[in-house]
Design a protein around this motif. Sequence first.
Motif, mmCIF file in Angstrom:
data_model
loop_
_atom_site.group_PDB
_atom_site.id
_atom_site.type_symbol
_atom_site.label_atom_id
_atom_site.label_comp_id
_atom_site.label_asym_id
_atom_site.label_seq_id
_atom_site.Cartn_x
_atom_site.Cartn_y
_atom_site.Cartn_z
ATOM 1 N N LYS A 168 0.771 -1.288 0.123
ATOM 2 C CA LYS A 168 0.062 0.281 0.282
ATOM 3 C C LYS A 168 0.251 1.203 -0.221
ATOM 4 N N GLU A 209 -4.620 6.798 3.004
ATOM 5 C CA GLU A 209 -5.092 5.805 2.327
ATOM 6 C C GLU A 209 -6.821 6.432 3.067
ATOM 7 N N TYR A 250 -4.349 -1.026 -4.890
ATOM 8 C CA TYR A 250 -5.060 -0.993 -4.218
ATOM 9 C C TYR A 250 -5.818 -2.072 -3.437
#
Length: 472
Positions: A168, A209, A250
């Motif tokens: 990530k 994120e 992702y």
Amino acid sequence: MADIIRAATPITNKNIVQPMREHLSADIAPFDVSDMSKISKTRPDSELLEQNNGNIEKQMAPEVLLDMLKDPTVTVNFIRNILMLQEIIGVISMQNHPVTEEFEQLFNELAVKPEKLAEELINQEQDSTAFKGDLFDTLRDMIKENPTDEVKTAVTNLLKAVNTENCKPEILKALSGTMTYLSETLSPNRHLSERLHILAEKFAAPDAEKNFAQLKTDTAQMIRDISRSIMFNGKLSSLCSMITYNLSRYNTNTDFLSEAARDVMAFIPEDDARTNFLQRLYDCLAGFERGNTNSKVLDTLVKILHKQTNSESVMQLKGESVESVIHSLLSSPSNFTPLLHFVIPIDDGIFKAFGEMWINPDEEEKKTKKKSKSISGIDERMIHMLLVFDIPDVGRFETELWVKGKKINMDIFCPPIMDNYTNELSADLRKSIDFSGYSFDEIKVGKLEKTRSLVEVFPTLPQKRTGINVKI
């Protein structure tokens, strides 16, 4: 009464003979296939049909990587090109071009001392795969003890989840970097450039994120706007495709890892073992297991390549060396080249040597030309190695080894300057490993007639590059 429209007779040339239409019966074939003398060759298949119908050995893509593996000059040229840059930097300095002390220091840090070589090789081996440490050893032991499909599926899902979590930060970093590059490329279009710059900052922000869903939507709209720009071309299309691919990598499912871990723990009955498993999983995700094992050589090479591409003076003098180094990197370990790869520059204060080593840890013995005897009689794996060294003013050495258990077969090819030492070399090599518990079964010493490519040394490499071996 309405006027009647006068229509003139069409003007025709009476000398033109109108062709007579032949009356064809439906029972007559539209063409005669009895005479095939005019057929010189069959119609070539399309690329898709050729891929589906062709021999599997022709389906190795991308072909450019296979061509590199067939090229003998690929081996050792990686380090050779790097060391050539050191001479170029010296030329630039003589011409009074600005060269930073950091650049010169990087070259001095590249080579390792002989006493540090073992440590460097261990660090490079540690960096060769992400699946190292106590956690992955535990998962391997689980499969050995309980090799059922349910356990294998649970372990596979956990590996995917761990890889997703570890990737990530790198995905966000890659997206931010691509946006920055696009912003600079599209600078004539101030509106698009500013929007791309803002997106790049958002992907690099600590809350990226948390806000990924909105960033993904904004990026998709941005890609559509870029595609409608008059500056849109093939290069921008490739960059946009790269962004789309990274966005797809992702995984926003926050429960993926916990669910995968829970499935694995279902096969661990003891409470202590479960606690140890969770601790190892946490250590792996936190990066505690790997520790400080970065390769000094590889880190220095990355810095040198980065500074070389950013130095206009270096690129003007020897810009093609960047391409040579990148070609060697592409031929190094990847999903296209399933070999362990080591970069070995050595400086003992008197001589400098640079080389590379490739290892196939699971050679198929039935397809190799060497047969090693096993001390224990147990069916042990065959390890196949190629070690290539180039020593200035001496020449190139190629060493090929087959290791099974504690027995070693070796072929070593030396440059012509070593002709007077080949007889002594075999005895010296046998004596040099007396302390290790290993012994040589057979040693062949000869003259290096020609350099070999990776495909010549590892003949099964093209077959391994055709896909994934799914046999259990």
